[in-house]
Design a protein around this motif. Structure first.
Motif, PDB file in Angstrom:
ATOM      1  N   HIS A  83       0.863  -1.189   0.000  1.00  0.00           N
ATOM      2  CA  HIS A  83       0.000   0.000   0.000  1.00  0.00           C
ATOM      3  C   HIS A  83       0.897   1.235   0.000  1.00  0.00           C
ATOM      4  O   HIS A  83       1.699   1.424   0.920  1.00  0.00           O
ATOM      5  CB  HIS A  83      -0.901   0.011   1.234  1.00  0.00           C
ATOM      6  N   PRO A  84       0.755   2.132  -0.987  1.00  0.00           N
ATOM      7  CA  PRO A  84       1.670   3.267  -1.085  1.00  0.00           C
ATOM      8  C   PRO A  84       1.276   4.490  -0.267  1.00  0.00           C
ATOM      9  O   PRO A  84       2.065   5.431  -0.161  1.00  0.00           O
ATOM     10  CB  PRO A  84       1.622   3.603  -2.570  1.00  0.00           C
ATOM     11  N   GLY A  85       0.038   4.519   0.303  1.00  0.00           N
ATOM     12  CA  GLY A  85      -0.409   5.724   0.999  1.00  0.00           C
ATOM     13  C   GLY A  85      -0.570   6.873   0.021  1.00  0.00           C
ATOM     14  O   GLY A  85      -1.091   6.701  -1.076  1.00  0.00           O
ATOM     15  N   LEU A  89       5.983   7.533  -3.143  1.00  0.00           N
ATOM     16  CA  LEU A  89       5.939   6.729  -4.362  1.00  0.00           C
ATOM     17  C   LEU A  89       4.525   6.435  -4.845  1.00  0.00           C
ATOM     18  O   LEU A  89       4.343   5.699  -5.823  1.00  0.00           O
ATOM     19  CB  LEU A  89       6.670   5.394  -4.125  1.00  0.00           C
ATOM     20  N   ALA A  90       3.524   7.018  -4.209  1.00  0.00           N
ATOM     21  CA  ALA A  90       2.138   6.623  -4.457  1.00  0.00           C
ATOM     22  C   ALA A  90       1.702   6.803  -5.901  1.00  0.00           C
ATOM     23  O   ALA A  90       0.879   6.027  -6.401  1.00  0.00           O
ATOM     24  CB  ALA A  90       1.202   7.387  -3.524  1.00  0.00           C
ATOM     25  N   GLU A  91       2.214   7.829  -6.593  1.00  0.00           N
ATOM     26  CA  GLU A  91       1.800   8.085  -7.966  1.00  0.00           C
ATOM     27  C   GLU A  91       2.952   7.919  -8.949  1.00  0.00           C
ATOM     28  O   GLU A  91       2.952   8.520 -10.021  1.00  0.00           O
ATOM     29  CB  GLU A  91       1.174   9.472  -8.064  1.00  0.00           C
ATOM     30  N   PHE A  95       6.949   2.513  -9.713  1.00  0.00           N
ATOM     31  CA  PHE A  95       6.837   1.792  -8.444  1.00  0.00           C
ATOM     32  C   PHE A  95       5.743   0.725  -8.541  1.00  0.00           C
ATOM     33  O   PHE A  95       5.957  -0.438  -8.166  1.00  0.00           O
ATOM     34  CB  PHE A  95       6.536   2.765  -7.309  1.00  0.00           C
ATOM     35  N   ALA A  96       4.573   1.103  -9.036  1.00  0.00           N
ATOM     36  CA  ALA A  96       3.491   0.126  -9.193  1.00  0.00           C
ATOM     37  C   ALA A  96       3.938  -1.012 -10.109  1.00  0.00           C
ATOM     38  O   ALA A  96       3.636  -2.193  -9.862  1.00  0.00           O
ATOM     39  CB  ALA A  96       2.252   0.810  -9.761  1.00  0.00           C
ATOM     40  N   SER A 110      -3.463   0.306 -11.902  1.00  0.00           N
ATOM     41  CA  SER A 110      -2.307  -0.222 -12.624  1.00  0.00           C
ATOM     42  C   SER A 110      -1.305   0.878 -12.926  1.00  0.00           C
ATOM     43  O   SER A 110      -1.632   2.076 -12.937  1.00  0.00           O
ATOM     44  CB  SER A 110      -2.767  -0.860 -13.942  1.00  0.00           C
ATOM     45  N   ALA A 111      -0.083   0.465 -13.218  1.00  0.00           N
ATOM     46  CA  ALA A 111       0.958   1.426 -13.583  1.00  0.00           C
ATOM     47  C   ALA A 111       0.554   2.205 -14.828  1.00  0.00           C
ATOM     48  O   ALA A 111       0.835   3.410 -14.937  1.00  0.00           O
ATOM     49  CB  ALA A 111       2.278   0.694 -13.824  1.00  0.00           C
TER      50      ALA A 111
END
Length: 456
Positions: A83-85, A89-91, A95-96, A110-111
């Motif tokens: 879970h990126p919060g 790195l959330a967006e 990373f995804a 998805s990325a």
């Protein structure tokens, strides 16, 4: 029959959102693994997690922004999900993508969706294809000459905006042709430094508008629903100070049009997880500006007025389960406001005030919720954002919610650092704010008028 394997989520973040995700995971019967830098070794979220992993030195670029370290921590701790919060790195589509390539489930879209909606120019095109109105603007411009040609079509005043990223970075207001070239150069430099991409586009500057955003959630079964809207118009330099749900004074017709547009856009891209579609509202007209492909800082007020745990919904979606509610079951229940209590000094142009929280006594009582990553004795360190806590209040109507806000903010005690608490108390008491419907320029106009009054 063997028991189902335990789901285990790595919380790739820190502070209050890390605490929030850990609690949601535990409520679902999942295990949670925290990560931390040197500076956060003794943090609250580390203590609450089932396990914790050290991922690097204090600077964010060497810890919370280190994709290799975060993914390795998830693998080493036997996690099934990440879970990126929000923030960090959330967006970041890479990373995804890396999480998925490692055989783990990313709690979010998805990325490819993050990439397409994170690029503001691409998102504009997608919105137009979904029949969602957009602010008059341009495609990507590469240089001042391209900007001049676009500006001739759009007219002044206009905004120069970074195609990648958000958070108010890479944005410049231009009111005349002789300001354009310098603004383009400055915005490109800022966007390159913040996002690694100096691409820009131009939009008409809609002044005196409200900033309204719609919370959407989509699952893997083709369902997309909205959880109504939030008003985020009280801003300083395009950074939100407080938020409210639902937006005061919004007509039923306009609310239905905005929420419907948000769902159409999310469905257009096959959105999965929690996301926010943001609009500028000018009278009874609205324009899409961007989509945030993550949970928002202000999600608690939506939870308060809909009775739905949005982080639990994120985890359900990531586990392949359908949403727990249908659109018809989601109703508005009262009014909620969220106040961001930051360790900043409003009297010194919001200069950060890191240090030890020698005393931290959050308020409580009916309709009061406080989300924080800290307790007394914790430290606000200079490496990250200065959010101490989010004070969230809920009432049966706006009058009750404002009364509870005044009481809760008055009760809040924070010693050891300077905070924005007193600023929020003054905002709650302001007659224009209490009347509802202030615009995105209201706070700065109010501050300028106050400064002139003090000088006079």
């Amino acid at each position: 029959m063997s028991a189902a394997p335990t789901r285990r989520v790595l919380v790739a973040n820190r502070g209050e959102i890390a605490v929030r995700v850990i609690r949601a995971a535990h409520s679902c019967g999942w295990e949670a693994v925290a990560v931390h830098s040197d500076a956060d070794a003794g943090s609250r979220w580390v203590a609450l997690a089932d396990e914790a992993r050290h991922i690097g030195p204090s600077p964010a670029r060497r810890s919370y922004l280190d994709i290799d370290a975060v993914v390795q921590a998830a693998l080493d701790s036997g996690c099934t999900h990440v879970h990126p919060g929000y923030g960090f790195l959330a967006e970041r589509p890479e990373f995804a993508r890396r999480v998925r390539e490692a055989g783990l489930v990313f709690v979010g879209p998805s990325a490819e969706v993050i990439e397409s909606m994170g690029d503001k120019a691409s998102a504009r095109r997608t919105a137009e294809e979904a029949g969602v109105p957009v602010v008059p603007g341009s495609g990507v411009v590469a240089d001042p000459a391209g900007a001049r040609a676009a500006a001739a079509d759009i007219g002044y005043p206009l905004l120069i905006k970074a195609a990648a990223g958000g958070g108010g970075r890479g944005i410049r207001v231009v009111r005349a042709d002789d300001e354009l070239e310098g603004a383009v150069s400055t915005a490109q430099a800022e966007a390159s430094a913040a996002f690694g991409d100096g691409s820009l586009y131009l939009e008409r500057s809609i002044e005196g508008a409200r900033h309204i955003e719609v919370q959407v959630v989509g699952d893997t079964h083709g369902n997309v629903v909205h959880f109504f809207e939030r008003d985020c118009s009280v801003q300083r330099r395009r950074q939100k100070l407080l938020e409210e749900a639902p937006a005061p004074g919004l007509s039923t017709t306009l609310r239905d049009e905005i929420t419907g547009a948000a769902v159409r856009l999310a469905a257009e891209v096959g959105y999965q997880g929690a996301g926010t579609v943001e609009f500028l509202v000018e009278g009874e007209r609205f324009y899409f500006i961007e989509m945030n492909t993550r949970i928002q800082v202000e999600h608690p007020i939506t939870e308060m007025v809909t009775g739905t745990d949005l982080v639990v919904e994120q985890l359900r979606v990531a586990a392949g389960e359908p949403l727990s509610v249908s659109q018809g079951e989601i109703t508005l229940q009262g009014v909620a406001l969220e106040f961001r209590i930051n360790a900043e000094d409003p009297q010194q142009d919001f200069f950060p005030s890191p240090g030890e929280l020698t005393r931290f006594d959050p308020p409580n009582g009916p309709g009061v919720r406080v989300d924080s990553g800290f307790v007394s004795g914790g430290r606000i360190v200079p490496y990250y954002d200065s959010l101490v806590a989010k004070v969230v209040v809920h009432g049966r109507d706006r009058e009750e919610a404002l009364a509870r806000a005044t009481q809760a903010l008055t009760e809040l005690t924070v010693d050891g650092v300077v905070t924005t608490r007193d600023l929020h108390l003054s905002l709650v008491a302001d007659e224009e704010f209490r009347a509802g419907g202030v615009t995105t320029t209201w706070f700065e106009e109010r501050s300028t008028a106050s400064d002139r009054s003090a000088e006079g």
